[in-house]
Enzyme design. Structure first.
Site, PDB file in Angstrom:
ATOM      1  N   GLU A 131      33.095 -10.322 -15.297  1.00  0.00           N
ATOM      2  CA  GLU A 131      34.143  -9.621 -15.390  1.00  0.00           C
ATOM      3  C   GLU A 131      35.143  -8.865 -15.582  1.00  0.00           C
ATOM      4  O   GLU A 131      36.233  -8.989 -16.439  1.00  0.00           O
ATOM      5  CB  GLU A 131      34.632  -9.444 -14.147  1.00  0.00           C
ATOM      6  CG  GLU A 131      35.179  -8.057 -13.875  1.00  0.00           C
ATOM      7  CD  GLU A 131      36.192  -7.959 -12.774  1.00  0.00           C
ATOM      8  OE1 GLU A 131      36.340  -8.454 -12.075  1.00  0.00           O
ATOM      9  OE2 GLU A 131      36.943  -6.182 -12.649  1.00  0.00           O
ATOM     10  N   ARG A 172      46.261 -10.437   6.907  1.00  0.00           N
ATOM     11  CA  ARG A 172      45.043 -10.716   5.528  1.00  0.00           C
ATOM     12  C   ARG A 172      43.369 -11.189   6.397  1.00  0.00           C
ATOM     13  O   ARG A 172      43.085 -10.507   5.925  1.00  0.00           O
ATOM     14  CB  ARG A 172      45.841 -11.355   4.323  1.00  0.00           C
ATOM     15  CG  ARG A 172      46.708 -11.071   3.919  1.00  0.00           C
ATOM     16  CD  ARG A 172      46.785 -11.364   2.086  1.00  0.00           C
ATOM     17  NE  ARG A 172      46.943 -13.054   2.405  1.00  0.00           N
ATOM     18  CZ  ARG A 172      48.498 -13.036   2.261  1.00  0.00           C
ATOM     19  NH1 ARG A 172      49.489 -12.699   2.061  1.00  0.00           N
ATOM     20  NH2 ARG A 172      48.795 -15.051   2.745  1.00  0.00           N
ATOM     21  N   LYS A 215      34.519 -14.794  -9.310  1.00  0.00           N
ATOM     22  CA  LYS A 215      34.521 -13.764 -10.258  1.00  0.00           C
ATOM     23  C   LYS A 215      34.917 -14.018 -10.854  1.00  0.00           C
ATOM     24  O   LYS A 215      36.608 -15.170 -10.272  1.00  0.00           O
ATOM     25  CB  LYS A 215      34.914 -12.873  -9.473  1.00  0.00           C
ATOM     26  CG  LYS A 215      34.210 -11.235  -9.582  1.00  0.00           C
ATOM     27  CD  LYS A 215      36.146 -10.647  -9.193  1.00  0.00           C
ATOM     28  CE  LYS A 215      37.166 -10.264  -9.641  1.00  0.00           C
ATOM     29  NZ  LYS A 215      37.723  -9.825  -8.975  1.00  0.00           N
ATOM     30  N   LYS A 233      29.447  -7.374 -14.474  1.00  0.00           N
ATOM     31  CA  LYS A 233      30.899  -6.627 -13.501  1.00  0.00           C
ATOM     32  C   LYS A 233      31.648  -6.138 -15.062  1.00  0.00           C
ATOM     33  O   LYS A 233      33.115  -6.242 -15.416  1.00  0.00           O
ATOM     34  CB  LYS A 233      31.467  -7.621 -12.142  1.00  0.00           C
ATOM     35  CG  LYS A 233      32.366  -6.490 -12.116  1.00  0.00           C
ATOM     36  CD  LYS A 233      32.949  -7.277 -10.549  1.00  0.00           C
ATOM     37  CE  LYS A 233      33.946  -5.605 -10.043  1.00  0.00           C
ATOM     38  NZ  LYS A 233      34.546  -6.047  -8.979  1.00  0.00           N
TER      39      LYS A 233
END
Ligand code: 13P
Length: 338
Positions: A177, A46, A136, A219
């Protein structure tokens, strides 16, 4: 709340022709993406992948924000800078996914709810010290006959608004979002109806919680027919999406950064282009916060091999450039061939 700090982050993130790269997949999600190219997901793979994305030369021309997952804030690229520093080097603002994923909403079959509010302010202070300037949080709504329920929509809106208020209080710009999934077989009208109800509830909740609309980013999903049934053409998607946004999103919100949500990369670019062509004078920027639609071709090019790093970065840069053209309403399908 430090207004100046939030204003400077918004100014760095919201610019015509630039958008956000979402590279904040949780551990199970990135494991699925890596499995599709035969790569095992571990801390090192990652680190390599997200360093590759953040270090793509030229990316800053089209990308103004990079959403990271918690562990990436701490990770170093091979050049020994942190991943957030590598982003900043290209004037890309680093941000962080702060929700802790979804669970079923108790006593409300089919509805989902996202966790992570407890201790959020304390976590945000740590993330900020590590370089994050925005956050987020994603709420997820599946469509079925009786789902999402009114109660589910209200509970999710409350979560998003409480999260956004804590972010602004701590000096991080919130990306809000609410994702109405495109999974299933609903028609585009049903997706529009649910998206409208969701966004109305979200903006009512944001107002109740004193969230400053000028200092947040929305979003949302685009409005689409269920992906198991049919694909709509870009003009139809743009029309349906704009109808909903115009009814729900106050002009004070500076930027609408769409998620790709399972659209194919080219489809997501063409749909964004149609949105900008149909609404050249929209009060908000109409741009991206794509994960899969930016990363998929790059992942395919990479295959987990160091010798493919440059090809992967070129694939990412190509999609970022084509989406940049779509933000200006200047994308054409034949540009895919270059
Ligand atoms: P997709 O563009 O792959 O939907 O990812 C965006 C995202 O951040 C979902 O939370």
């Amino acid at each position: 709340m430090s207004l100046a700090e939030l204003e400077s982050t918004i100014a760095a993130m919201v610019q015509k022709g630039r958008g956000i790269l979402a590279a904040d997949e949780s551990a199970p999600t990135i494991a699925k993406r890596f499995a599709s190219i035969g790569v095992v997901s571990n801390e090192e793979s990652r680190r390599i992948w997200r360093s590759l994305l953040a270090g793509t030369e030229g990316l800053g021309e089209y990308i103004s924000g990079l959403i990271l997952f918690e562990e990436s804030l701490d990770q170093r690229t091979d050049k020994q800078t942190s991943i957030p520093e590598a982003a900043w080097a290209q004037k890309i603002v680093p941000g962080i996914k702060v929700d802790k994923g979804k669970i079923p909403l108790a006593l409300s079959p089919g509805d989902l709810i996202t966790q992570g509010l407890d201790g959020l302010a304390e976590r945000l202070r740590v993330y900020k010290a590590q370089g994050a300037r925005f956050a987020k949080w994603r709420e997820v709504y599946a469509i079925d006959k009786n789902v999402p329920s009114q109660h589910g929509i209200a509970a999710n809106a409350e979560m998003l608004a409480r999260y956004a208020a804590v972010c602004q209080a701590e000096g991080l710009v919130p990306i809000v979002e609410p994702e109405v999934l495109m999974d299933g077989c609903h028609d585009i009208e049903r997706h529009a109806e649910v998206t409208e109800a969701v966004q109305q509830a979200v903006f009512q909740a944001l107002a109740r919680h004193n969230v400053v609309l000028e200092l947040m980013i929305l979003k949302p999903n685009m409005v689409l027919p269920g992906k198991e049934c049919r694909r709509a053409d870009p003009d139809e998607v743009a029309r349906a999406t704009l109808n909903v946004l115009k009814r729900c999103v106050p002009a004070a919100v500076p930027s609408i950064n769409f998620l790709s949500g399972g659209q194919e990369p080219i489809e997501a670019t063409a749909n964004l282009n149609a949105l900008n062509q149909q609404a050249p004078n929209a009060p908000w920027q109409l741009t991206i916060s794509y994960g899969r639609a930016l990363q998929q071709p790059a992942l395919q090019a990479w295959q987990g091999k160091a010798e493919n790093s440059l090809a992967a970065q070129q694939a990412l840069l190509k999609r970022a450039h084509l989406n940049h053209l779509a933000m200006l309403g200047e994308y054409q399908a034949d540009k895919e061939d270059n």
